[in-house]
Scaffold this active site. Structure first.
Site, PDB file in Angstrom:
ATOM      1  N   ARG A   1      39.873  28.490  43.797  1.00  0.00           N
ATOM      2  CA  ARG A   1      39.222  27.749  42.709  1.00  0.00           C
ATOM      3  C   ARG A   1      39.833  28.012  41.335  1.00  0.00           C
ATOM      4  O   ARG A   1      39.507  27.323  40.364  1.00  0.00           O
ATOM      5  CB  ARG A   1      37.719  28.058  42.699  1.00  0.00           C
ATOM      6  CG  ARG A   1      36.976  27.316  43.817  1.00  0.00           C
ATOM      7  CD  ARG A   1      35.613  27.908  44.053  1.00  0.00           C
ATOM      8  NE  ARG A   1      34.781  27.833  42.860  1.00  0.00           N
ATOM      9  CZ  ARG A   1      33.729  28.625  42.644  1.00  0.00           C
ATOM     10  NH1 ARG A   1      33.392  29.550  43.520  1.00  0.00           N
ATOM     11  NH2 ARG A   1      33.017  28.497  41.539  1.00  0.00           N
TER      12      ARG A   1
ATOM     13  N   GLY B   1      38.464  38.482  56.336  1.00  0.00           N
ATOM     14  CA  GLY B   1      37.158  38.981  55.913  1.00  0.00           C
ATOM     15  C   GLY B   1      37.225  40.344  55.241  1.00  0.00           C
ATOM     16  O   GLY B   1      38.223  41.068  55.363  1.00  0.00           O
TER      17      GLY B   1
ATOM     18  N   TYR C   1      35.808  45.393  44.423  1.00  0.00           N
ATOM     19  CA  TYR C   1      36.543  44.130  44.488  1.00  0.00           C
ATOM     20  C   TYR C   1      37.454  44.006  43.256  1.00  0.00           C
ATOM     21  O   TYR C   1      37.026  44.299  42.143  1.00  0.00           O
ATOM     22  CB  TYR C   1      35.588  42.929  44.454  1.00  0.00           C
ATOM     23  CG  TYR C   1      34.718  42.716  45.661  1.00  0.00           C
ATOM     24  CD1 TYR C   1      34.884  43.441  46.836  1.00  0.00           C
ATOM     25  CD2 TYR C   1      33.717  41.747  45.623  1.00  0.00           C
ATOM     26  CE1 TYR C   1      34.067  43.209  47.933  1.00  0.00           C
ATOM     27  CE2 TYR C   1      32.904  41.515  46.713  1.00  0.00           C
ATOM     28  CZ  TYR C   1      33.071  42.250  47.870  1.00  0.00           C
ATOM     29  OH  TYR C   1      32.256  42.016  48.935  1.00  0.00           O
TER      30      TYR C   1
ATOM     31  N   GLY D   1      25.265  37.744  49.848  1.00  0.00           N
ATOM     32  CA  GLY D   1      24.661  38.435  50.976  1.00  0.00           C
ATOM     33  C   GLY D   1      23.323  39.026  50.540  1.00  0.00           C
ATOM     34  O   GLY D   1      23.170  39.499  49.416  1.00  0.00           O
TER      35      GLY D   1
ATOM     36  N   ASN E   1      23.776  41.585  47.552  1.00  0.00           N
ATOM     37  CA  ASN E   1      24.877  42.530  47.711  1.00  0.00           C
ATOM     38  C   ASN E   1      25.979  42.264  46.688  1.00  0.00           C
ATOM     39  O   ASN E   1      26.489  41.156  46.586  1.00  0.00           O
ATOM     40  CB  ASN E   1      25.449  42.380  49.131  1.00  0.00           C
ATOM     41  CG  ASN E   1      26.690  43.227  49.358  1.00  0.00           C
ATOM     42  OD1 ASN E   1      26.829  44.286  48.760  1.00  0.00           O
ATOM     43  ND2 ASN E   1      27.579  42.747  50.222  1.00  0.00           N
TER      44      ASN E   1
ATOM     45  N   ASN F   1      58.643  49.691  -2.053  1.00  0.00           N
ATOM     46  CA  ASN F   1      58.081  48.355  -2.192  1.00  0.00           C
ATOM     47  C   ASN F   1      59.081  47.334  -1.652  1.00  0.00           C
ATOM     48  O   ASN F   1      60.229  47.300  -2.087  1.00  0.00           O
ATOM     49  CB  ASN F   1      57.793  48.070  -3.659  1.00  0.00           C
ATOM     50  CG  ASN F   1      57.022  46.772  -3.826  1.00  0.00           C
ATOM     51  OD1 ASN F   1      55.800  46.747  -3.771  1.00  0.00           O
ATOM     52  ND2 ASN F   1      57.747  45.686  -3.991  1.00  0.00           N
TER      53      ASN F   1
ATOM     54  N   ALA G   1      58.840  40.054  -1.863  1.00  0.00           N
ATOM     55  CA  ALA G   1      58.530  38.828  -1.122  1.00  0.00           C
ATOM     56  C   ALA G   1      59.777  38.225  -0.505  1.00  0.00           C
ATOM     57  O   ALA G   1      60.851  38.220  -1.112  1.00  0.00           O
ATOM     58  CB  ALA G   1      57.886  37.816  -2.055  1.00  0.00           C
TER      59      ALA G   1
HETATM   60  C1  UD1 Z   1      31.039  39.095  49.721  1.00  0.00           C
HETATM   61  C2  UD1 Z   1      29.988  39.785  50.575  1.00  0.00           C
HETATM   62  C3  UD1 Z   1      28.602  39.343  50.115  1.00  0.00           C
HETATM   63  C4  UD1 Z   1      28.410  39.630  48.644  1.00  0.00           C
HETATM   64  C5  UD1 Z   1      29.538  39.004  47.814  1.00  0.00           C
HETATM   65  C6  UD1 Z   1      29.462  39.434  46.395  1.00  0.00           C
HETATM   66  C7  UD1 Z   1      30.956  40.190  52.772  1.00  0.00           C
HETATM   67  C8  UD1 Z   1      31.036  39.700  54.176  1.00  0.00           C
HETATM   68  N1  UD1 Z   1      30.204  39.443  51.946  1.00  0.00           N
HETATM   69  O1  UD1 Z   1      30.964  37.717  50.003  1.00  0.00           O
HETATM   70  O2  UD1 Z   1      27.612  40.017  50.842  1.00  0.00           O
HETATM   71  O3  UD1 Z   1      27.159  39.147  48.189  1.00  0.00           O
HETATM   72  O4  UD1 Z   1      30.822  39.384  48.336  1.00  0.00           O
HETATM   73  O5  UD1 Z   1      30.413  38.747  45.624  1.00  0.00           O
HETATM   74  O6  UD1 Z   1      31.524  41.193  52.443  1.00  0.00           O
HETATM   75  N2  UD1 Z   1      38.901  39.807  50.247  1.00  0.00           N
HETATM   76  C9  UD1 Z   1      40.082  40.276  50.762  1.00  0.00           C
HETATM   77  N3  UD1 Z   1      40.421  39.959  52.023  1.00  0.00           N
HETATM   78  C10 UD1 Z   1      39.623  39.211  52.827  1.00  0.00           C
HETATM   79  C11 UD1 Z   1      38.408  38.735  52.300  1.00  0.00           C
HETATM   80  C12 UD1 Z   1      38.065  39.056  51.004  1.00  0.00           C
HETATM   81  O7  UD1 Z   1      40.845  40.966  50.055  1.00  0.00           O
HETATM   82  O8  UD1 Z   1      40.005  38.986  53.974  1.00  0.00           O
HETATM   83  C13 UD1 Z   1      38.531  40.140  48.851  1.00  0.00           C
HETATM   84  C14 UD1 Z   1      38.479  38.910  47.974  1.00  0.00           C
HETATM   85  O9  UD1 Z   1      39.737  38.683  47.363  1.00  0.00           O
HETATM   86  C15 UD1 Z   1      37.401  39.265  46.974  1.00  0.00           C
HETATM   87  C16 UD1 Z   1      36.472  40.182  47.762  1.00  0.00           C
HETATM   88  O10 UD1 Z   1      37.225  40.661  48.840  1.00  0.00           O
HETATM   89  O11 UD1 Z   1      37.887  40.005  45.897  1.00  0.00           O
HETATM   90  C17 UD1 Z   1      35.227  39.469  48.255  1.00  0.00           C
HETATM   91  O12 UD1 Z   1      35.584  38.416  49.100  1.00  0.00           O
HETATM   92  P1  UD1 Z   1      34.843  37.029  49.087  1.00  0.00           P
HETATM   93  O13 UD1 Z   1      35.465  36.141  50.076  1.00  0.00           O
HETATM   94  O14 UD1 Z   1      34.698  36.526  47.710  1.00  0.00           O
HETATM   95  O15 UD1 Z   1      33.404  37.473  49.641  1.00  0.00           O
HETATM   96  P2  UD1 Z   1      32.097  36.636  49.611  1.00  0.00           P
HETATM   97  O16 UD1 Z   1      32.124  35.644  50.719  1.00  0.00           O
HETATM   98  O17 UD1 Z   1      31.842  36.137  48.255  1.00  0.00           O
END
Ligand code: UD1
Ligand code: CA
Length: 451
Positions: free
Chosen positions: A15, A80, A103, A140, A169, A359, A362
């Site tokens: 995004r 994930g 994060y 979450g 979360n 000094n 200018a």
């Molecule tokens: C996650 C949490 C959710 C929480 C939310 C807060 C999980 C499953 N869910 O959701 O409970 O409320 O954050 O913002 O943890 N990232 C990686 N590799 C990956 C996936 C993610 O490095 O494979 C990093 C992303 O770049 C990001 C962070 O982890 O900085 C969170 O990932 P994102 O996909 O935004 O998690 P959410 O689905 O928002």
């Protein structure tokens, strides 16, 4: 107890609509990732592991520029948050103590909040950072039983009843390094997203007879950046706090909402900052400086009693001693101005040293660049540089020396000497009047001919 840090920074940030990885977009002059690293540094981590994926090379560079000891691990496919943390398993396999997950796109977690999580760790095996969400949206949900956290359910997987929970979360989790990876090894991707959720370790901890809790922080702290609008909002939040801190610390600002600080700006007490001043990274202002309106400073140090601006630009390596004055439309780069030196109008001073009490008139320019190399200009103390002097570096002007107005200085000027370099003036009697008459006659002729 020692703490290890894992920062998740592999996501693309679709995004943001950017070629640059999301965590490298800046707030207050520093990448989001650096803000997260700074937050984690408060725990004096014994190891800091960054999980990189999209734009890993650039992420590595930024991380190591801030903390050379940080270790980068690759997550080539983003399966994930649980999978991301598992990518740090090898890097932390011999680590002792606790491991904290942050994060890279969440810049404002405070040291106090992390300390509160550590305090809760003395009673619970796993500690999650939660917040009361004004709009829980897709976060979450934290399923609590009194002080105990039972599990975290992702929005996609939640029942209607669970979706009614507003305690959410943040993503920040703290537990022992051993438990972190033991529990993660059991996580599957059997869920609505087909991803490995870090959040599943809570339910698994519970099943294994371990205890978990959630510490609450202000929602503003957990703010994550997912879009340019979020980035602008994060910048505004940072600036609001920096301005409030500055006022609290004894700094006068007549229009604080127009002053922009960098993540590392240091401002001493009794400094006055007028409206529309912008700080880039690495600026320190000692107590009692005065930064006048519309000035831009980066990589500069300003000493007590110095006055900068209005409309001044201090670039990296600008070093202003006590009571120096730098005025309007003056640019200083990689140059030291000793005590009481003045450059008040329309001047460029680059790669130079200016002695005490000197000094600079200018329109003076240090001609420091020959198109390939940069050269140094040295000006002694109590010298007087006449207006519109061109100093062709490398060159020096001695103590108590002078340059005449309009001088083009290409040779060193000894102490006490005066450098004059201008073509002698000749006055032609009546010539101006004759020339005016001729030109006006020409104009009249042209108007008559309708040209
Ligand atoms: C996650 C949490 C959710 C929480 C939310 C807060 C999980 C499953 N869910 O959701 O409970 O409320 O954050 O913002 O943890 N990232 C990686 N590799 C990956 C996936 C993610 O490095 O494979 C990093 C992303 O770049 C990001 C962070 O982890 O900085 C969170 O990932 P994102 O996909 O935004 O998690 P959410 O689905 O928002
Ligand atoms: Ca997110």
């Amino acid at each position: 107890m020692s703490t290890n840090l894992i920062i998740l920074a592999a996501g693309k940030g679709t995004r943001m609509k950017s070629d640059m990885p999301k965590v490298l977009h800046a707030v207050a002059g520093a990448p989001l990732l650096v803000h997260a690293m700074k937050a984690g540094m408060a725990l004096e981590p014994s190891k800091m592991v960054i999980v990189a994926g999209h734009g890993a090379e650039a992420v590595t560079q930024a991380a190591q520029a801030y903390e050379p000891a940080s270790e980068i691990v690759l997550q080539t496919e983003q399966n994930g948050t649980g999978h991301a943390v598992l990518c740090a398993k090898d890097a932390l396999q011999n680590a002792s103590g606790d491991t904290l997950v942050l994060y890279g796109d969440t810049p404002f977690i405070s040291a106090e909040t992390l300390a509160a999580m550590q305090a809760a760790r003395t009673t619970f095996d796993v500690v999650v950072l939660g917040f009361e969400a004004a709009d829980p949206a897709r976060y979450g949900r934290l399923v609590m039983d009194g002080p105990r956290l039972q599990r975290i359910v992702e929005f996609k997987d939640a029942s209607d009843e669970e979706r009614d929970i507003s305690f959410c979360n943040s993503g920040v989790i703290l537990c022992s390094n051993i438990h972190m990876f033991e529990l993660l090894d059991q996580v599957t991707n059997d869920n609505a997203s087909g991803e490995y959720y870090l959040t599943d370790i809570i339910g698994l901890a519970h099943a294994a007879g371990l205890s978990a809790t959630a510490v609450a922080c202000d929602e503003a702290e957990t703010m994550g950046v997912n879009s340019r609008a979020d980035l602008a909002e994060a910048e505004a939040a940072f600036q609001a706090r920096a301005r409030a801190d500055a006022l609290e610390n004894g700094i006068t600002m007549t229009a604080p909402e127009t002053v922009f600080f960098a993540h590392d700006t240091f401002v001493g007490a009794d400094t006055i900052i007028e409206p529309n001043v912008v700080f880039g990274p690495e600026v320190t202002l000692e107590n009692g400086t005065h930064i006048r309106a519309f000035s831009h400073l980066e990589g500069a140090h300003v000493s007590r009693g110095a006055v900068v601006g209005p409309y001044a630009r201090l670039r990296p390596g600008a070093e202003l001693s006590e009571d120096v004055h730098v005025g309007n439309f003056v640019e200083i780069k990689n140059a030291t101005l000793a005590e009481g030196a003045k450059a008040n109008h329309l001047t460029y001073i680059g790669d130079a040293s200016i002695g005490a009490g000197t000094n600079v008139g200018a329109g003076t320019i240090t001609c420091n660049y020959d198109g390939v190399f940069k050269h140094h200009t040295k000006i002694g103390s109590h010298a007087f540089i006449g207006s519109n002097t061109m100093l062709i570096a490398p060159v020096s002007v001695g103590n108590q020396a002078m340059t005449a107005t309009g001088a083009v200085v290409s040779k060193d000027v000894p102490d006490g000497a005066m450098a004059i370099s201008r073509t002698p003036q000749e006055n032609k009697p009546g010539l101006a009047v004759r020339l005016f008459d001729k030109l006006r006659a020409k104009k009249a002729r042209q108007q008559k001919e309708g040209k």
